[in-house]
Write an enzyme that holds these catalytic residues in place. Structure first.
Site, PDB file in Angstrom:
ATOM      1  N   ARG A 144       0.856  -1.180   0.000  1.00 37.81           N
ATOM      2  CA  ARG A 144       0.000   0.000   0.000  1.00 37.81           C
ATOM      3  C   ARG A 144       0.898   1.237   0.000  1.00 37.81           C
ATOM      4  NH1 ARG A 144      -1.989  -3.324   4.338  1.00 37.81           N
ATOM      5  NH2 ARG A 144      -4.040  -4.232   3.906  1.00 37.81           N
ATOM      6  N   LYS A 195      -2.053  -2.147   8.150  1.00 41.50           N
ATOM      7  CA  LYS A 195      -3.223  -1.619   8.846  1.00 41.50           C
ATOM      8  C   LYS A 195      -3.360  -2.266  10.220  1.00 41.50           C
ATOM      9  CE  LYS A 195      -6.124  -0.413   4.873  1.00 41.50           C
ATOM     10  NZ  LYS A 195      -7.419  -0.664   4.205  1.00 41.50           N
ATOM     11  N   HIS A 219      -2.977   1.444  -6.264  1.00 42.32           N
ATOM     12  CA  HIS A 219      -3.552   0.213  -5.717  1.00 42.32           C
ATOM     13  C   HIS A 219      -3.774  -0.842  -6.797  1.00 42.32           C
ATOM     14  CE1 HIS A 219      -4.589  -0.871  -1.649  1.00 42.32           C
ATOM     15  NE2 HIS A 219      -5.640  -1.562  -2.073  1.00 42.32           N
ATOM     16  N   ARG A 276      -1.074  -3.341  -6.520  1.00 41.34           N
ATOM     17  CA  ARG A 276      -1.296  -4.290  -5.421  1.00 41.34           C
ATOM     18  C   ARG A 276      -2.274  -5.388  -5.864  1.00 41.34           C
ATOM     19  NH1 ARG A 276      -1.152  -4.939   0.217  1.00 41.34           N
ATOM     20  NH2 ARG A 276      -3.104  -5.485   1.245  1.00 41.34           N
ATOM     21  N   HIS A 331      -3.730  -9.143   5.005  1.00 42.78           N
ATOM     22  CA  HIS A 331      -5.165  -9.118   5.277  1.00 42.78           C
ATOM     23  C   HIS A 331      -5.461  -9.833   6.591  1.00 42.78           C
ATOM     24  CE1 HIS A 331      -6.336  -8.617   0.747  1.00 42.78           C
ATOM     25  NE2 HIS A 331      -6.018  -7.470   1.326  1.00 42.78           N
ATOM     26  N   TYR A 376      -9.889 -11.847  -4.924  1.00 37.82           N
ATOM     27  CA  TYR A 376      -8.920 -11.966  -6.020  1.00 37.82           C
ATOM     28  C   TYR A 376      -9.124 -13.235  -6.836  1.00 37.82           C
ATOM     29  CZ  TYR A 376      -6.548  -8.004  -3.959  1.00 37.82           C
ATOM     30  OH  TYR A 376      -6.264  -6.759  -3.477  1.00 37.82           O
TER      31      TYR A 376
END
Length: 317
Positions: A161, A185, A254, A257, A280, A289
C-alpha cells in the site's frame, strides 16, 4: 434514552480511550471513529432529537442514504462505528435500549472486482520509469527519478500500500536477508522477502545516493526537501509515470497491489499465502482476487468441463 449532546461527547471521549487501550488502534482509525460519531451527534442536535432509540438511528442512516447520497462503503463504516459506540453505552449501564435491530444488509456493498493492470502495462510502466532515469535533466532530477523507479517496483514486487511505502524506515530493511518489515493496517507487522535481484539492485542503488537529499528523517524514501515522502507524493509520481506510459488512465497505485495478488494466484500460490503477503486480517478479503484470477478458472474448465470430452467416446462422469 434521552439525548444529550454533552453527555454523548463525554462518552465518546471515554469510548475512544477504551478503543485505544484495548484494541491498540492507530490514530487514523481513532480519528475515523471520532468523525463518524461527531457527525451523528451533530445530526441529532440539528434535527432536535430528544430521544435516542432504534428509530432515531434508522432515520439517521436513511438521511445518509437518501439526502446525502453517501456511498455504501461510507455508510457501512459509520454503521460499524455507531453500533460499537452504542454497544459500549449498553455495557456501561447507561441505557438498556436495544439500538440496533437492523443489520448491515440494509446497506449492502456492491461487489466490485479488483482493478488490475495487464502484464504488458506493468512492463511498460516500469520501463518508462527506468527510461526517465536515463533522461534526467540534472543530477538532482536523476536522484528523484531513481527513487521513483524503486517506489514503482515495490508497489508491484511486494504489493504494498502507498501508506506502507511511506512508513518505511531504514531500520526496516535488512540488506543481507533482502527483507522489509512492513507496518500494515491495524499496526500489524509482516516481513516480506524481495525475490527480484533487479529490485534489490535498484533499492540498494537508491540507498547509496539517498543522503544527497540531506535527510532530516530516517525514512527510506525522501521528498526533494529530505523529509519523508508522503502518500500524496507517491500518488503523484505514479500518476506521472502512468500518463507517460499511456496505460489505463483510471489506474491508481492500488492497481499494482491488485495485480500482484492476482498474478500470485494465477501462478499457483495458495490463497492463504496471498493473505499473509498482503497483510489481510481475514481471508474473506483476499478471496475477491479469485474472482479475477482467470488463469485458474481456465485450467479448471479445460481439465474438468464435461463438454470438452462429449464426443470423445468416453463416459461422462
Amino acid at each position: 434514552m434521552k439525548y444529550s449532546y454533552e453527555q454523548l461527547s463525554q462518552q465518546t471521549t471515554l469510548f475512544l480511550q477504551l478503543l485505544s487501550v484495548e484494541r491498540n488502534l492507530s490514530n487514523r482509525t481513532l480519528n475515523a471513529y471520532n468523525s463518524d460519531l461527531h457527525c451523528f451527534m451533530c445530526w441529532c442536535r440539528n434535527s432536535q432529537v430528544e430521544t435516542l432509540d432504534q428509530n432515531t438511528i434508522l432515520s439517521y442512516f436513511h438521511y445518509l442514504q437518501s439526502t446525502l447520497k453517501q456511498k455504501a462503503s461510507s455508510i457501512q463504516r459509520k454503521y460499524i462505528s455507531i453500533r460499537q459506540f452504542f454497544h459500549y453505552i449498553n455495557q456501561e449501564g447507561l441505557s438498556t435500549e436495544r439500538f440496533f435491530r437492523f443489520s448491515t444488509r440494509k446497506f449492502q456493498l456492491p461487489k466490485n472486482l479488483p482493478r488490475t493492470l495487464t502484464t504488458a502495462e506493468i512492463r511498460k510502466l516500469i520501463s518508462v520509469a527506468d527510461a526517465q532515469v536515463c533522461r534526467s535533466r540534472s543530477s538532482f532530477h536523476k536522484i528523484l527519478n531513481i527513487r521513483n523507479s524503486v517506489v514503482i517496483e515495490l508497489l508491484f514486487c511486494l504489493g504494498l500500500r502507498i501508506g506502507e511505502i511511506s512508513a518505511l524506515n531504514l531500520a526496516h530493511y535488512d540488506s543481507e536477508d533482502r527483507t522489509l518489515l512492513i507496518h500494515g493496517k491495524g499496526r500489524k507487522e509482516r516481513l516480506l522477502y524481495i525475490s527480484s535481484p533487479e529490485v534489490i539492485k535498484k533499492l540498494n542503488n537508491w540507498l547509496n545516493i539517498r543522503n544527497e537529499l540531506h535527510p532530516v528523517t530516517d525514512a527510506i524514501f525522501l521528498n526533494r526537501y529530505g523529509d519523508r515522502l508522503s502518500i500524496y507524493g507517491i500518488e503523484n509520481l505514479f500518476h506521472k509515470y502512468r500518463d507517460l506510459s499511456s496505460i489505463n488512465p483510471s489506474s491508481t497505485p492500488h492497481y499494482l497491489r491488485h495485480s500482484f495478488a492476482t498474478q500470485l494466484l494465477n501462478n499457483g500460490a495458495s490463497i492463504r499465502d496471498v493473505q499473509e503477503l498482503l497483510g489481510h486480517a481475514s481471508i474473506v478479503t483476499t478471496q475477491i482476487y479469485t474472482e479475477v484470477s482467470i488463469d485458474r478458472r481456465r485450467q479448471v474448465l479445460e481439465r474438468y468441463n464435461a463438454r470438452n470430452f462429449l464426443f470423445d467416446g468416453g463416459e461422462l462422469k
